[in-house]
Scaffold this active site. Sequence first.
Site, PDB file in Angstrom:
ATOM      1  N   TYR A 154     -30.126 -30.620 -50.114  1.00  0.00           N
ATOM      2  CA  TYR A 154     -29.444 -30.546 -48.938  1.00  0.00           C
ATOM      3  C   TYR A 154     -28.722 -29.124 -49.362  1.00  0.00           C
ATOM      4  O   TYR A 154     -28.619 -28.108 -48.592  1.00  0.00           O
ATOM      5  CB  TYR A 154     -28.805 -31.413 -48.497  1.00  0.00           C
ATOM      6  CG  TYR A 154     -27.778 -31.188 -47.076  1.00  0.00           C
ATOM      7  CD1 TYR A 154     -28.419 -31.033 -46.055  1.00  0.00           C
ATOM      8  CD2 TYR A 154     -26.373 -30.779 -47.334  1.00  0.00           C
ATOM      9  CE1 TYR A 154     -27.747 -30.962 -44.881  1.00  0.00           C
ATOM     10  CE2 TYR A 154     -25.710 -30.629 -46.222  1.00  0.00           C
ATOM     11  CZ  TYR A 154     -26.210 -30.774 -44.990  1.00  0.00           C
ATOM     12  OH  TYR A 154     -25.623 -30.608 -43.811  1.00  0.00           O
ATOM     13  N   LYS A 158     -28.859 -25.420 -47.938  1.00  0.00           N
ATOM     14  CA  LYS A 158     -27.611 -24.384 -47.301  1.00  0.00           C
ATOM     15  C   LYS A 158     -27.074 -23.346 -47.905  1.00  0.00           C
ATOM     16  O   LYS A 158     -26.564 -22.445 -47.310  1.00  0.00           O
ATOM     17  CB  LYS A 158     -26.136 -25.626 -47.195  1.00  0.00           C
ATOM     18  CG  LYS A 158     -26.637 -26.746 -46.317  1.00  0.00           C
ATOM     19  CD  LYS A 158     -27.138 -26.435 -44.932  1.00  0.00           C
ATOM     20  CE  LYS A 158     -27.366 -27.319 -43.797  1.00  0.00           C
ATOM     21  NZ  LYS A 158     -27.635 -26.895 -42.403  1.00  0.00           N
TER      22      LYS A 158
HETATM   23  P1  NAP Z   1     -27.393 -34.424 -35.993  1.00  0.00           P
HETATM   24  O1  NAP Z   1     -26.340 -35.014 -35.283  1.00  0.00           O
HETATM   25  O2  NAP Z   1     -28.225 -35.056 -36.971  1.00  0.00           O
HETATM   26  O3  NAP Z   1     -28.380 -33.634 -35.034  1.00  0.00           O
HETATM   27  C1  NAP Z   1     -29.327 -32.713 -35.438  1.00  0.00           C
HETATM   28  C2  NAP Z   1     -30.042 -32.037 -34.594  1.00  0.00           C
HETATM   29  O4  NAP Z   1     -31.064 -31.358 -34.992  1.00  0.00           O
HETATM   30  C3  NAP Z   1     -30.627 -32.643 -33.394  1.00  0.00           C
HETATM   31  O5  NAP Z   1     -30.140 -32.480 -31.963  1.00  0.00           O
HETATM   32  C4  NAP Z   1     -31.826 -33.155 -33.659  1.00  0.00           C
HETATM   33  O6  NAP Z   1     -32.569 -33.124 -32.540  1.00  0.00           O
HETATM   34  C5  NAP Z   1     -32.258 -31.807 -34.102  1.00  0.00           C
HETATM   35  N1  NAP Z   1     -33.204 -31.505 -35.044  1.00  0.00           N
HETATM   36  C6  NAP Z   1     -33.349 -32.104 -36.302  1.00  0.00           C
HETATM   37  N2  NAP Z   1     -34.687 -31.612 -37.024  1.00  0.00           N
HETATM   38  C7  NAP Z   1     -35.174 -30.728 -36.114  1.00  0.00           C
HETATM   39  C8  NAP Z   1     -36.155 -30.003 -36.342  1.00  0.00           C
HETATM   40  N3  NAP Z   1     -37.140 -29.942 -37.367  1.00  0.00           N
HETATM   41  N4  NAP Z   1     -36.397 -28.842 -35.271  1.00  0.00           N
HETATM   42  C9  NAP Z   1     -35.698 -28.987 -34.016  1.00  0.00           C
HETATM   43  N5  NAP Z   1     -34.680 -29.661 -34.053  1.00  0.00           N
HETATM   44  C10 NAP Z   1     -34.218 -30.579 -34.910  1.00  0.00           C
HETATM   45  O7  NAP Z   1     -26.765 -33.380 -37.095  1.00  0.00           O
HETATM   46  P2  NAP Z   1     -25.267 -32.634 -37.110  1.00  0.00           P
HETATM   47  O8  NAP Z   1     -24.349 -33.469 -38.023  1.00  0.00           O
HETATM   48  O9  NAP Z   1     -24.748 -32.189 -35.793  1.00  0.00           O
HETATM   49  O10 NAP Z   1     -25.420 -31.428 -37.970  1.00  0.00           O
HETATM   50  C11 NAP Z   1     -26.322 -30.020 -37.242  1.00  0.00           C
HETATM   51  C12 NAP Z   1     -25.999 -29.046 -38.407  1.00  0.00           C
HETATM   52  O11 NAP Z   1     -24.986 -28.921 -38.972  1.00  0.00           O
HETATM   53  C13 NAP Z   1     -26.951 -29.317 -39.431  1.00  0.00           C
HETATM   54  O12 NAP Z   1     -27.706 -28.196 -39.820  1.00  0.00           O
HETATM   55  C14 NAP Z   1     -26.203 -29.875 -40.494  1.00  0.00           C
HETATM   56  O13 NAP Z   1     -26.857 -29.579 -41.777  1.00  0.00           O
HETATM   57  C15 NAP Z   1     -24.909 -29.168 -40.401  1.00  0.00           C
HETATM   58  N6  NAP Z   1     -23.927 -29.872 -41.049  1.00  0.00           N
HETATM   59  C16 NAP Z   1     -23.519 -30.986 -40.681  1.00  0.00           C
HETATM   60  C17 NAP Z   1     -22.139 -31.499 -41.303  1.00  0.00           C
HETATM   61  C18 NAP Z   1     -21.599 -32.937 -40.656  1.00  0.00           C
HETATM   62  O14 NAP Z   1     -20.753 -33.244 -41.397  1.00  0.00           O
HETATM   63  N7  NAP Z   1     -22.175 -33.345 -39.765  1.00  0.00           N
HETATM   64  C19 NAP Z   1     -21.482 -30.799 -42.175  1.00  0.00           C
HETATM   65  C20 NAP Z   1     -21.743 -29.486 -42.603  1.00  0.00           C
HETATM   66  C21 NAP Z   1     -23.135 -29.086 -42.048  1.00  0.00           C
HETATM   67  P3  NAP Z   1     -34.114 -33.844 -32.539  1.00  0.00           P
HETATM   68  O15 NAP Z   1     -33.876 -35.075 -33.458  1.00  0.00           O
HETATM   69  O16 NAP Z   1     -34.638 -34.230 -31.272  1.00  0.00           O
HETATM   70  O17 NAP Z   1     -34.999 -32.997 -33.236  1.00  0.00           O
END
Ligand code: NAP
Length: 246
Positions: A154, A158
């Site tokens: 991961y 990133k």
């Molecule tokens: P999340 O709650 O798991 O939501 C992920 C979203 O991405 C969902 O809408 C999912 O929809 C979609 N998705 C996943 N795989 C996909 C694919 N192959 N094609 C199209 N859509 C896809 O994640 P989140 O925590 O909001 O994270 C969003 C972003 O922020 C990610 O890139 C993550 O790495 C980054 N991030 C998160 C955190 C944190 O603490 N949460 C911290 C740093 C960075 P479907 O399941 O319908 O596809």
Amino acid sequence: MTNELKDHVVLVTGGSRGIGLGIARAMADGGARVAVIGRNEERARSAADSLPGEGHGGFGCDVADPDQVKEAVPAVQDELGGVTVLVNNAGIARDNILLRLGDDDWDEVMAVNLKGAFNMTRAVTRAMMKRRDGVIINVSSVVGLTGNPGQSNYAASKAGLIGFTKSVARELASRNIRCNAIAPGYIETDMTGALDEKQTEALQERIPLGRLGTPEDIAGVARFLAGPAARYITGQVLTVDGGMVI
Ligand code: NAP
């Protein structure tokens, strides 16, 4: 707030939940029409329906699949108009210690988090170049800057996204296309899951601002980067983490 994103079409990958849904809502609040993309089409559609304002749409597309991306981007254009702002937010985690990390864990994370951003960016930039106007925002992570045990796949994806951001920024600046990254810290979403009280306290101790982040904390920064107030910012990584990485 102003309607500074009026006349914009913002495509948010992974806009159906979590950080992406927060970003979609902030962009819609700014007056944009928003295309929500996720693998689950129904969830993407209902997320789009929940946004303030009109003219939004939800689309089913796996960003890791170049063929699906090649179909989805013209579909967005037909329904909403040409994409002026792309937010590469879709991401997954498959955490494990290095010795237990399988080939699939590595490949799937790279395919969605890194190649997915490439697939989408390539698909929208031709039209942006013609218009000589566009914004790309990549959602990276603080672990792409610091590394994290148990997240080598991961964190590598990133960190790769940051190199991608800087290269695209340099390559497309002459066409007035800006490309920046946001590096969120710990944000409460499905990805991070529910924490017990002890885990929450331990995390909060590592965060100078003393609380976990919310999708809205990231969404406001994405809206700023998309809008005219950020018109002279490109190739940057904005860390939004309550001060975890200083
Ligand atoms: P999340 O709650 O798991 O939501 C992920 C979203 O991405 C969902 O809408 C999912 O929809 C979609 N998705 C996943 N795989 C996909 C694919 N192959 N094609 C199209 N859509 C896809 O994640 P989140 O925590 O909001 O994270 C969003 C972003 O922020 C990610 O890139 C993550 O790495 C980054 N991030 C998160 C955190 C944190 O603490 N949460 C911290 C740093 C960075 P479907 O399941 O319908 O596809």
